[in-house]
Write a protein that holds these residues in place. Structure first.
Motif, PDB file in Angstrom:
ATOM      1  N   GLY A   1      -4.385  81.672   5.441  1.00  0.00           N
ATOM      2  CA  GLY A   1      -3.057  81.566   4.838  1.00  0.00           C
ATOM      3  C   GLY A   1      -1.967  82.338   5.553  1.00  0.00           C
ATOM      4  N   VAL A   2      -2.167  82.650   6.828  1.00  0.00           N
ATOM      5  CA  VAL A   2      -1.177  83.456   7.557  1.00  0.00           C
ATOM      6  C   VAL A   2      -0.087  82.566   8.146  1.00  0.00           C
ATOM      7  CG1 VAL A   2      -0.817  85.012   9.514  1.00  0.00           C
ATOM      8  CG2 VAL A   2      -2.872  85.227   8.100  1.00  0.00           C
ATOM      9  N   ILE A   3       1.156  82.989   7.978  1.00  0.00           N
ATOM     10  CA  ILE A   3       2.282  82.398   8.687  1.00  0.00           C
ATOM     11  C   ILE A   3       2.432  83.200   9.974  1.00  0.00           C
ATOM     12  CG2 ILE A   3       4.740  81.847   8.640  1.00  0.00           C
ATOM     13  CD1 ILE A   3       4.601  81.865   5.588  1.00  0.00           C
ATOM     14  N   HIS A   4       1.954  82.649  11.081  1.00  0.00           N
ATOM     15  CA  HIS A   4       1.907  83.385  12.343  1.00  0.00           C
ATOM     16  C   HIS A   4       3.294  83.509  12.965  1.00  0.00           C
ATOM     17  CE1 HIS A   4      -2.426  83.869  12.696  1.00  0.00           C
ATOM     18  NE2 HIS A   4      -2.551  82.637  12.227  1.00  0.00           N
ATOM     19  N   SER A   5       3.528  84.640  13.609  1.00  0.00           N
ATOM     20  CA  SER A   5       4.834  84.893  14.222  1.00  0.00           C
ATOM     21  C   SER A   5       5.027  84.127  15.516  1.00  0.00           C
ATOM     22  CB  SER A   5       4.975  86.393  14.512  1.00  0.00           C
ATOM     23  OG  SER A   5       4.024  86.793  15.491  1.00  0.00           O
ATOM     24  N   GLY A   6       3.939  83.876  16.246  1.00  0.00           N
ATOM     25  CA  GLY A   6       4.023  83.266  17.574  1.00  0.00           C
ATOM     26  C   GLY A   6       3.879  84.262  18.703  1.00  0.00           C
ATOM     27  N   ILE A   7       3.529  85.482  18.402  1.00  0.00           N
ATOM     28  CA  ILE A   7       3.481  86.539  19.419  1.00  0.00           C
ATOM     29  C   ILE A   7       2.381  86.340  20.449  1.00  0.00           C
ATOM     30  CG2 ILE A   7       1.973  88.081  18.084  1.00  0.00           C
ATOM     31  CD1 ILE A   7       3.655  90.412  19.177  1.00  0.00           C
ATOM     32  N   TYR A   8       1.301  85.660  20.093  1.00  0.00           N
ATOM     33  CA  TYR A   8       0.152  85.578  20.991  1.00  0.00           C
ATOM     34  C   TYR A   8       0.300  84.536  22.091  1.00  0.00           C
ATOM     35  CZ  TYR A   8      -2.191  88.079  17.199  1.00  0.00           C
ATOM     36  OH  TYR A   8      -2.535  88.990  16.237  1.00  0.00           O
ATOM     37  N   TYR A   9       1.212  83.604  21.969  1.00  0.00           N
ATOM     38  CA  TYR A   9       1.139  82.371  22.739  1.00  0.00           C
ATOM     39  C   TYR A   9       2.022  82.408  23.983  1.00  0.00           C
ATOM     40  CZ  TYR A   9      -0.658  81.643  18.125  1.00  0.00           C
ATOM     41  OH  TYR A   9      -1.329  81.826  16.960  1.00  0.00           O
ATOM     42  N   ARG A  10       1.558  81.723  25.005  1.00  0.00           N
ATOM     43  CA  ARG A  10       2.229  81.720  26.303  1.00  0.00           C
ATOM     44  C   ARG A  10       3.680  81.273  26.162  1.00  0.00           C
ATOM     45  NH1 ARG A  10       2.756  77.491  29.465  1.00  0.00           N
ATOM     46  NH2 ARG A  10       1.126  76.371  28.307  1.00  0.00           N
ATOM     47  N   PRO A  11       4.622  82.070  26.677  1.00  0.00           N
ATOM     48  CA  PRO A  11       6.035  81.691  26.567  1.00  0.00           C
ATOM     49  C   PRO A  11       6.298  80.298  27.128  1.00  0.00           C
ATOM     50  CG  PRO A  11       5.848  83.960  27.297  1.00  0.00           C
ATOM     51  CD  PRO A  11       4.445  83.392  27.296  1.00  0.00           C
ATOM     52  N   GLY A  12       7.040  79.508  26.373  1.00  0.00           N
ATOM     53  CA  GLY A  12       7.351  78.146  26.784  1.00  0.00           C
ATOM     54  C   GLY A  12       6.351  77.113  26.330  1.00  0.00           C
ATOM     55  N   SER A  13       5.178  77.530  25.876  1.00  0.00           N
ATOM     56  CA  SER A  13       4.170  76.581  25.408  1.00  0.00           C
ATOM     57  C   SER A  13       4.593  75.984  24.067  1.00  0.00           C
ATOM     58  CB  SER A  13       2.814  77.271  25.260  1.00  0.00           C
ATOM     59  OG  SER A  13       2.878  78.263  24.228  1.00  0.00           O
TER      60      SER A  13
END
Length: 402
Positions: free
Chosen positions: A56-68
């Motif tokens: 149930g987590v709303i992920h921030s997007g911090i883990y993912y390769r920039p531009g992906s």
């Protein structure tokens, strides 16, 4: 059969009633009012698999390769998901989260994560050992980062709202067993009950079965779904954790490790680990489907994964069969936990796309064929990113309808 002889039941036929399929239906009817959309879901209701079995987590997007796609859609989707939940009074909260380094070897990866977050436009606060206690008094670590845009929600409720608001025809108990596609004419789909549904464009959002549906439609997906089960426990002393606490992830593997998540119900989930599932819907070791398992073992990429990641996999398997080992992993973050504090809770299965050479597909993967759009890799953070994913797929579908 000529074009004029085709009697279509709908303009767009969506296979899969999880959050992504329902978001596609929702986006289509918003972007092009009057578009006739039918959603086929093999279960008796929506969101019965990946959508309804995550933390149930709303992920921030911090883990993912920039531009992906993952980075762009997660950052955008997180804000949109909070807004959607607020609009429809769906339980949610922007909690923030800690990513905690418990060993000196993890510090370079933690610092790299700070940089990646900033490249993705995510506010990140760096914390020393003493500052961790300001957020999580029972958590121990050498350093941490606080990511303020992370949150939690009830994705099952989100999916149900998307289903209601989409205006699509929803057919439950409708497992797709055959697809007859004609060039330029769309597809006729037969269900296990013998119903035939004809659509001008077919959208494949079948999650754990998306590669199979792509092949039924005559398209080579170029990948296979290799299912990984994520096993969870519930913390019987939820007061030990205020919010969300994660370890520093291994950049070579697309799983986030055992973490602590306070849900919208106030309970705290602990997990998941990641072990091979013996069936596409293998939610425990007792669920074995020999045909599906044989298909996984026959895919060359499966053996490449085993060869490259056997050390990681051995640790995950050990935590699966040994509660003591799982508890030890949790205690690295939360020393006060004992095995008695952990009660098993329902597992989930991650639909991980794997290429023939063993590459774990890292980004969302959307491919098109003649009058088809296939969503072939949409594990976490797909629920967070579901609204932007839905719009992207809808854009491609509407182009095919012209």
């Amino acid at each position: 059969m000529g074009r004029g002889a085709v009697a279509y039941d709908c303009d767009v036929l969506v296979v899969g009633g999880g959050i992504v399929g329902l978001s596609v239906a929702h986006a289509l009817t918003r972007a092009a009012p009057g578009t006739r959309v039918t959603v086929l879901e093999k279960e008796a209701g929506p969101a019965r698999h990946q959508t309804g079995r995550n933390s149930g987590v709303i992920h921030s997007g911090i883990y993912y390769r920039p531009g992906s796609l993952k980075a762009r859609f997660a950052v955008r989707g997180a804000a949109e998901m909070v807004k959607f939940c607020a609009e429809y009074d769906i339980p949610h909260e922007v909690t923030g989260k800690l990513v905690v380094a418990t060993d000196r070897s993890e510090l370079p990866r933690l610092h790299a994560l700070v940089q990646r977050g900033r490249e993705n436009g995510i506010p990140v606060r760096e914390l020393g050992r003493a500052q961790i206690a300001e957020y999580e008094p029972e958590v121990r670590g050498l350093a941490a980062i606080h990511v303020g845009t992370t949150g939690i929600c009830d994705y099952g409720a989100v999916a149900e709202q998307l289903a209601r608001a989409s205006g699509a025809e929803l057919r439950y108990g409708a497992e797709v067993v055959r697809v007859d596609r004609r060039p330029g004419l769309g597809a006729a789909v037969r269900t296990a009950r013998g119903d035939v549904v004809r659509g001008r464009v077919l959208v494949n959002c079948a999650g754990l079965h998306c590669d199979r549906v792509a092949r039924l439609a005559g398209d080579d997906p170029g990948m296979r779904i290799v299912p990984f089960r994520g096993e969870y426990f519930t913390l019987t002393r939820p007061e030990l954790v205020r919010g969300l606490v994660y370890p520093v992830p291994d950049p070579a593997f697309p799983f986030l490790g055992v973490h602590l998540t306070r849900g919208v119900d106030g309970g705290v989930h602990v997990g998941p680990n990641a072990v091979p599932a013996l069936a596409r819907e293998g939610y425990d070791w007792g669920v074995v489907r020999p045909r599906e398992l044989a298909g996984t073992l026959a895919w060359p990429g499966s053996w490449q994964i085993a060869r490259r990641h056997w050390r990681y996999g051995t640790g995950e398997l050990r935590r699966s069969v040994s509660k003591a080992a799982f508890t030890d992993a949790v205690r690295r973050l939360l020393p006060a936990v004992t095995a008695a504090d952990l009660v098993p809770s329902p597992a989930g299965v991650r639909a991980q796309a794997v290429l023939r050479d063993g590459t774990l597909v890292d980004d969302f993967l959307i491919r098109e064929g003649d009058r088809t759009v296939h969503v072939l890799n949409a594990p976490s953070p797909a629920a967070t990113a579901s609204l932007p994913i839905g719009r992207e797929v809808a854009r491609r579908v509407l182009a095919a309808l012209r």
